[in-house]
Design an enzyme around this catalytic site. Sequence first.
Site, PDB file in Angstrom:
ATOM      1  N   GLY A   9       0.850  -1.193   0.000  1.00  0.00           N
ATOM      2  CA  GLY A   9       0.000   0.000   0.000  1.00  0.00           C
ATOM      3  C   GLY A   9       0.885   1.243   0.000  1.00  0.00           C
ATOM      4  O   GLY A   9       1.967   1.239  -0.607  1.00  0.00           O
ATOM      5  N   SER A  10       0.450   2.289   0.725  1.00  0.00           N
ATOM      6  CA  SER A  10       1.162   3.573   0.670  1.00  0.00           C
ATOM      7  C   SER A  10       2.586   3.456   1.213  1.00  0.00           C
ATOM      8  O   SER A  10       3.567   3.711   0.507  1.00  0.00           O
ATOM      9  CB  SER A  10       0.397   4.623   1.476  1.00  0.00           C
ATOM     10  OG  SER A  10      -0.948   4.639   1.109  1.00  0.00           O
ATOM     11  N   ARG A  35      -4.507 -10.117  -7.154  1.00  0.00           N
ATOM     12  CA  ARG A  35      -3.686  -8.904  -6.936  1.00  0.00           C
ATOM     13  C   ARG A  35      -2.372  -9.011  -7.709  1.00  0.00           C
ATOM     14  O   ARG A  35      -1.884  -8.032  -8.269  1.00  0.00           O
ATOM     15  CB  ARG A  35      -3.357  -8.730  -5.440  1.00  0.00           C
ATOM     16  CG  ARG A  35      -4.495  -8.231  -4.591  1.00  0.00           C
ATOM     17  CD  ARG A  35      -4.727  -6.740  -4.692  1.00  0.00           C
ATOM     18  NE  ARG A  35      -3.703  -5.920  -4.060  1.00  0.00           N
ATOM     19  CZ  ARG A  35      -3.566  -4.616  -4.248  1.00  0.00           C
ATOM     20  NH1 ARG A  35      -4.377  -3.977  -5.082  1.00  0.00           N
ATOM     21  NH2 ARG A  35      -2.627  -3.928  -3.631  1.00  0.00           N
ATOM     22  N   LYS A 182       3.422   9.050  19.916  1.00  0.00           N
ATOM     23  CA  LYS A 182       2.680   9.159  18.648  1.00  0.00           C
ATOM     24  C   LYS A 182       1.212   8.790  18.867  1.00  0.00           C
ATOM     25  O   LYS A 182       0.309   9.421  18.313  1.00  0.00           O
ATOM     26  CB  LYS A 182       3.327   8.244  17.603  1.00  0.00           C
ATOM     27  CG  LYS A 182       2.681   8.224  16.238  1.00  0.00           C
ATOM     28  CD  LYS A 182       3.410   9.129  15.269  1.00  0.00           C
ATOM     29  CE  LYS A 182       2.664   9.459  13.986  1.00  0.00           C
ATOM     30  NZ  LYS A 182       2.221   8.312  13.209  1.00  0.00           N
ATOM     31  N   ASN A 200      -6.196  19.561   9.886  1.00  0.00           N
ATOM     32  CA  ASN A 200      -5.531  19.629  11.201  1.00  0.00           C
ATOM     33  C   ASN A 200      -5.491  21.069  11.731  1.00  0.00           C
ATOM     34  O   ASN A 200      -5.723  21.315  12.913  1.00  0.00           O
ATOM     35  CB  ASN A 200      -4.104  19.088  11.103  1.00  0.00           C
ATOM     36  CG  ASN A 200      -4.088  17.596  10.803  1.00  0.00           C
ATOM     37  OD1 ASN A 200      -5.130  16.948  10.818  1.00  0.00           O
ATOM     38  ND2 ASN A 200      -2.911  17.055  10.531  1.00  0.00           N
TER      39      ASN A 200
HETATM   40  P1  NAD Z   1      -2.429   1.033   3.090  1.00  0.00           P
HETATM   41  O1  NAD Z   1      -3.851   0.657   3.318  1.00  0.00           O
HETATM   42  O2  NAD Z   1      -2.114   2.031   2.027  1.00  0.00           O
HETATM   43  O3  NAD Z   1      -1.579  -0.281   2.756  1.00  0.00           O
HETATM   44  C1  NAD Z   1      -1.769  -1.489   3.413  1.00  0.00           C
HETATM   45  C2  NAD Z   1      -1.623  -2.591   2.357  1.00  0.00           C
HETATM   46  O4  NAD Z   1      -1.607  -3.846   3.019  1.00  0.00           O
HETATM   47  C3  NAD Z   1      -2.776  -2.632   1.359  1.00  0.00           C
HETATM   48  O5  NAD Z   1      -2.241  -2.601   0.046  1.00  0.00           O
HETATM   49  C4  NAD Z   1      -3.441  -3.980   1.625  1.00  0.00           C
HETATM   50  O6  NAD Z   1      -3.978  -4.591   0.468  1.00  0.00           O
HETATM   51  C5  NAD Z   1      -2.248  -4.756   2.161  1.00  0.00           C
HETATM   52  N1  NAD Z   1      -2.622  -5.974   2.891  1.00  0.00           N
HETATM   53  C6  NAD Z   1      -3.527  -6.130   3.881  1.00  0.00           C
HETATM   54  N2  NAD Z   1      -3.595  -7.413   4.255  1.00  0.00           N
HETATM   55  C7  NAD Z   1      -2.695  -8.094   3.496  1.00  0.00           C
HETATM   56  C8  NAD Z   1      -2.312  -9.462   3.412  1.00  0.00           C
HETATM   57  N3  NAD Z   1      -2.884 -10.401   4.166  1.00  0.00           N
HETATM   58  N4  NAD Z   1      -1.360  -9.803   2.517  1.00  0.00           N
HETATM   59  C9  NAD Z   1      -0.781  -8.874   1.716  1.00  0.00           C
HETATM   60  N5  NAD Z   1      -1.114  -7.553   1.743  1.00  0.00           N
HETATM   61  C10 NAD Z   1      -2.065  -7.182   2.619  1.00  0.00           C
HETATM   62  O7  NAD Z   1      -1.857   1.487   4.499  1.00  0.00           O
HETATM   63  P2  NAD Z   1      -0.669   2.529   4.806  1.00  0.00           P
HETATM   64  O8  NAD Z   1      -1.197   3.913   4.732  1.00  0.00           O
HETATM   65  O9  NAD Z   1       0.519   2.172   4.002  1.00  0.00           O
HETATM   66  O10 NAD Z   1      -0.416   2.227   6.355  1.00  0.00           O
HETATM   67  C11 NAD Z   1       0.244   1.071   6.821  1.00  0.00           C
HETATM   68  C12 NAD Z   1       0.591   1.308   8.297  1.00  0.00           C
HETATM   69  O11 NAD Z   1       1.563   2.373   8.370  1.00  0.00           O
HETATM   70  C13 NAD Z   1      -0.611   1.791   9.126  1.00  0.00           C
HETATM   71  O12 NAD Z   1      -0.587   1.260  10.411  1.00  0.00           O
HETATM   72  C14 NAD Z   1      -0.435   3.304   9.173  1.00  0.00           C
HETATM   73  O13 NAD Z   1      -1.014   3.915  10.316  1.00  0.00           O
HETATM   74  C15 NAD Z   1       1.081   3.406   9.215  1.00  0.00           C
HETATM   75  N6  NAD Z   1       1.572   4.704   8.720  1.00  0.00           N
HETATM   76  C16 NAD Z   1       1.160   5.152   7.476  1.00  0.00           C
HETATM   77  C17 NAD Z   1       1.646   6.374   7.018  1.00  0.00           C
HETATM   78  C18 NAD Z   1       1.244   6.906   5.659  1.00  0.00           C
HETATM   79  O14 NAD Z   1       1.581   8.050   5.339  1.00  0.00           O
HETATM   80  N7  NAD Z   1       0.554   6.171   4.821  1.00  0.00           N
HETATM   81  C19 NAD Z   1       2.526   7.130   7.819  1.00  0.00           C
HETATM   82  C20 NAD Z   1       2.924   6.627   9.064  1.00  0.00           C
HETATM   83  C21 NAD Z   1       2.422   5.403   9.509  1.00  0.00           C
HETATM   84  O1  KPL Z   2       0.108  11.246  12.276  1.00  0.00           O
HETATM   85  C1  KPL Z   2      -0.787  11.982  11.986  1.00  0.00           C
HETATM   86  C2  KPL Z   2      -1.938  11.367  11.273  1.00  0.00           C
HETATM   87  O2  KPL Z   2      -2.627  12.040  10.523  1.00  0.00           O
HETATM   88  O3  KPL Z   2      -2.137  10.158  11.477  1.00  0.00           O
HETATM   89  C3  KPL Z   2      -0.780  13.431  12.391  1.00  0.00           C
HETATM   90  C4  KPL Z   2       0.419  13.663  13.268  1.00  0.00           C
HETATM   91  C5  KPL Z   2      -2.018  13.803  13.121  1.00  0.00           C
HETATM   92  C6  KPL Z   2      -0.592  14.352  11.200  1.00  0.00           C
HETATM   93  O4  KPL Z   2      -1.729  14.422  10.406  1.00  0.00           O
END
Ligand code: NAD
Ligand code: KPL
Length: 303
Positions: A9-10, A35, A182, A200
């Site tokens: 994912g992201s 997928r 966090k 925010n």
């Molecule tokens: P996302 O939803 O974009 O990506 C998650 C991916 O995992 C998806 O593509 C989904 O299909 C895949 N997935 C789920 N189950 C699966 C499985 N069984 N096998 C294979 N793939 C599987 O999520 P994200 O935004 O990348 O976030 C991931 C974690 O990172 C979260 O806990 C989020 O809070 C944390 N995080 C994200 C960001 C951000 O900017 N995106 C920043 C800091 C922390």
């Molecule tokens: O981590 C964040 C989130 O959106 O999950 C903050 C710190 C609130 C920044 O948007």
Amino acid sequence: MSWHILGAGSLGSLWATRLSRAGVPVRLVLRNRARLAAYQAAGGLTLVEDDQANLYPIVAETADASTPIRRLLVACKAYDAEAAVASIASRLSAEAELILLQNGIGSQQEVAARVPRARCILASSTEGAFRDGAFRVVFAGRGHTWLGTSDESHAPAWLDDLTRAGIPHDWTTDILTRLWRKLALNCAINPLTVLHDCRNGELANHPEQVASLCAELAELLLTCGQTAAAEGLLDEVQRVIQSTAANYSSMHQDVAQGRRTEIGYLLDRACTEGHRRGLALPRLTALQARLKETLALRGLPTD
Ligand code: NAD
Ligand code: KPL
């Protein structure tokens, strides 16, 4: 040594593309054959950075492939991580190391309990990324990733891969402090942005609400023995509100796009930890109830 990335994912794609372009071998582990077929049709992962899109044809496989896994980045959402890791557990080699990127408290611990023989490295990241299409990720916010273990062990040599890939990071012996801090930031900001349906920065118009939540969160952190995480919490929350004023929080984005939130590992976890220790936490508990009502009204999971 190859990095396997579970959850393309992201954040998983942001790591995969930067590692791959630095020449570090990477393999994506996708959910199922459908997928995998869609990924192969896309030709790889696209990273959009500073308005430039680049395609990286990274190798991908499904969970039932047979290659052993030595180093695994788990980049699923908090509520998916344990099941995802269970799906590849039989492929983990004896020296396997897992890097867990999940937000909140609880998910990383669930994964560690699921694979007790693996070394689990906990991460807390302030980088920002979102998907703007299938297998396309936009690098939206520069940040930093803190890594460490709960037993405060030594830093692994493969941190060099992150340096080569330009992923800003540090090893820390107090990762739990970072994770709790966090969690508190996310509990003070994210639910309010959903309830006020705002960016925010607009939380600056609700200073009493923010301050009273921070007071309860600081009390919770102190009661949980997280003294360092409690220090100057309100000041930092106000700074984050200012510095991310134009952004929608991750929870707001999830709700706006009809996706499940990570409330279970954020606000629910904070309330549960407090109640277990005899704290009433009236404001956090009321916030939790209002947030769940809003989620239910939108037909989204409340956990
Ligand atoms: P996302 O939803 O974009 O990506 C998650 C991916 O995992 C998806 O593509 C989904 O299909 C895949 N997935 C789920 N189950 C699966 C499985 N069984 N096998 C294979 N793939 C599987 O999520 P994200 O935004 O990348 O976030 C991931 C974690 O990172 C979260 O806990 C989020 O809070 C944390 N995080 C994200 C960001 C951000 O900017 N995106 C920043 C800091 C922390
Ligand atoms: O981590 C964040 C989130 O959106 O999950 C903050 C710190 C609130 C920044 O948007």
